[in-house]
Design a protein around this motif. Structure first.
Motif, short mmCIF file in Angstrom:
data_model
loop_
_atom_site.label_atom_id
_atom_site.label_comp_id
_atom_site.label_asym_id
_atom_site.label_seq_id
_atom_site.Cartn_x
_atom_site.Cartn_y
_atom_site.Cartn_z
N THR A 1 1.08 -1.30 0.11
CA THR A 1 0.05 -0.08 -0.03
C THR A 1 0.86 1.29 -0.01
OG1 THR A 1 -1.76 -0.97 1.28
CG2 THR A 1 -1.88 1.22 0.91
N ASP A 2 0.57 2.29 -0.81
CA ASP A 2 1.29 3.33 -0.86
C ASP A 2 1.08 4.38 0.42
OD1 ASP A 2 2.09 6.18 -1.44
OD2 ASP A 2 1.30 6.01 -3.47
N PRO A 3 2.10 4.80 1.13
CA PRO A 3 2.07 5.59 2.39
C PRO A 3 1.12 6.72 2.11
CG PRO A 3 4.29 4.60 2.02
CD PRO A 3 3.50 4.43 0.87
N ASP A 4 1.17 7.46 0.68
CA ASP A 4 0.37 8.77 0.69
C ASP A 4 -1.03 8.06 0.75
OD1 ASP A 4 2.47 10.13 0.42
OD2 ASP A 4 2.53 10.21 -1.83
N VAL A 5 -1.48 6.88 -0.01
CA VAL A 5 -2.71 6.36 0.26
C VAL A 5 -3.48 6.12 1.58
CG1 VAL A 5 -4.11 4.44 -0.29
CG2 VAL A 5 -2.74 5.06 -1.98
N VAL A 6 -2.37 5.84 2.52
CA VAL A 6 -2.79 5.67 3.98
C VAL A 6 -3.09 7.12 4.44
CG1 VAL A 6 -2.10 4.70 6.17
CG2 VAL A 6 -1.30 3.56 4.19
N GLU A 7 -2.33 8.03 4.12
CA GLU A 7 -2.40 9.18 4.73
C GLU A 7 -3.60 10.00 4.28
OE1 GLU A 7 1.29 11.61 4.47
OE2 GLU A 7 0.08 13.25 4.71
N HIS A 8 -3.95 9.76 2.95
CA HIS A 8 -5.07 10.35 2.47
C HIS A 8 -6.48 9.54 3.06
CE1 HIS A 8 -7.81 11.25 -1.69
NE2 HIS A 8 -8.01 11.97 -0.42
N ALA A 9 -6.14 8.32 3.08
CA ALA A 9 -7.53 7.71 3.93
C ALA A 9 -7.85 8.30 5.18
CB ALA A 9 -7.23 6.03 3.79
N HIS A 10 -6.58 8.23 5.95
CA HIS A 10 -6.75 8.88 7.32
C HIS A 10 -7.28 10.27 7.56
CE1 HIS A 10 -5.06 11.35 10.79
NE2 HIS A 10 -4.97 10.27 11.29
#
Ligand SMILES: NC(=O)c1ccc[n+]([C@@H]2O[C@H](COP(=O)([O-])OP(=O)(O)OC[C@H]3O[C@@H](n4cnc5c(N)ncnc54)[C@H](O)[C@@H]3O)[C@@H](O)[C@H]2O)c1
Length: 323
Positions: free
Chosen positions: A158-167
């Motif tokens: 999973t792309d860390p930017d995706v995790v941040e965006h989801a957050h």
């Protein structure tokens, strides 16, 4: 134009997520493959919004919030223009693998694909996809419009930017994200629930307490504190000197209890120091006495609420009789 969220499957969790997102101002489209189920979704949404209104928990009317929620039997139409798809289909690995394949094809290229999976990490059903980097598990508590925690469980792909965006999206939706850094079974809160439930079973099995007394021991004591603070802060505030003093005084007793159950996970000095530092960083500038006063204030508020809403039993008051 408000951001759009797609909900893939409108069962218990799908409906509850629709309420979470619509309440926060998002536009929501719920898809379900079962037309009979789909027909029940909007009446269910309205009934739950009415419950929330009864308890004065909404800023807008049921009609206004419900107007943001649509249903569709066409998955392509449901995910159109979505910034995030919340997959809420049954907990079955083949089914989720197939559904994630379709979502990856149909959803906008930059949409986050989040699974509500309670137990399966996203690696088990999205690793094969070209768009795997936008996939993660976002595991709610049930129902998420009353229990705000949501566990974000990315896979290594999973792309860390995706995790941040989801957050950010979940925070905007009024949820409280927790990051699970490795795809362990049970994630975080079910591991914690599991630890207590395992011990509860042992206590009943060994004739130490009745079911009623084990439940009462949690409900009338630690459970009340746990409604506003976690086990680390609880331990820290129970001992003058904080968590390090707690570990020193009570660590050996807890180690013996663990050993009785075949567990050997010592609280090493390094581990205790790391926990103490992280706790300190959470409330900088606040003394131990300040935090104890805060805890007592929280308990006073809870005591008042319970006094106002319960008589001798634990039955909640205030709910309309006809259900
Ligand atoms: N219920 C909980 O307490 C809870 C809590 C956290 C997470 N979850 C997770 O949320 C997910 C959904 O759980 P639920 O309790 O809402 O289940 P549910 O049975 O209430 O709803 C599942 C929905 O999926 C639909 N469905 C059936 N077959 C399908 C298919 N092939 N493709 C897509 N949709 C299909 C059904 O029509 C139904 O509306 C599961 O992964 C579950 O583990 C549940």
């Amino acid at each position: 134009v408000s951001d759009r969220i797609a909900i893939a499957a409108g069962g218990s969790i799908g409906v509850a997520f629709a309420i979470v997102f619509a309440r926060a101002g998002f536009t929501v489209c719920i898809w379900d493959p079962d037309q009979e189920r789909l027909n029940l979704v909007l009446p269910e949404v309205k009934a739950r919004l009415d419950d929330l209104t009864t308890f004065a928990l909404l800023d807008e009317s049921t009609a206004t919030i419900a107007s943001r929620i649509k249903v569709s039997s066409d998955l392509a139409q449901a995910v159109k223009d979505a910034i995030l798809v919340q997959e809420c289909a049954p907990e079955n690995v083949d089914l989720k693998r197939d559904l994630f394949g379709r979502l990856n094809e149909l959803a906008p290229g930059d949409a986050i694909l989040a699974s509500s999976s309670s137990a399966m990490p996203v690696s088990r059903f999205a690793a094969h996809l070209a768009g795997s980097s936008r996939c993660l598990v976002a595991h709610p508590c049930n129902p998420p419009y009353l229990l705000p925690v949501i566990e974000l469980v990315p896979a290594p792909f999973t792309d860390p930017d995706v995790v941040e965006h989801a957050h950010d999206v979940y925070v905007r939706a009024g949820l409280s994200p927790v990051l699970v850094r490795k795809e362990v079974e049970g994630f975080i809160f079910n591991r914690l629930q599991g630890a207590i439930l395992r011990e509860a079973y042992c206590l009943v099995r060994d004739g130490i307490g009745s079911v009623e007394d084990v439940d009462r021991a949690v409900r009338e004591g630690p459970g009340r504190r746990w409604s506003f603070m976690g086990p680390f802060e609880t331990a820290s505030l129970n001992t003058r000197g904080g968590i390090a003093a707690h570990a020193q005084k009570l660590g050996p007793a807890y180690a013996r209890m663990g050993a009785e159950r075949g567990q050997n996970d010592p609280w090493t000095p390094d581990l205790v120091a790391d926990v103490a530092r992280q706790l300190q960083d959470l409330n900088p500038g606040e003394s131990w006495a300040d935090r104890v006063a805060w805890r007592d204030d929280q308990l006073l508020q809870l005591a008042r609420m319970k006094r106002n809403t319960t008589s001798t039993s634990d039955e909640p008051a205030g709910r309309p009789a006809a259900r």
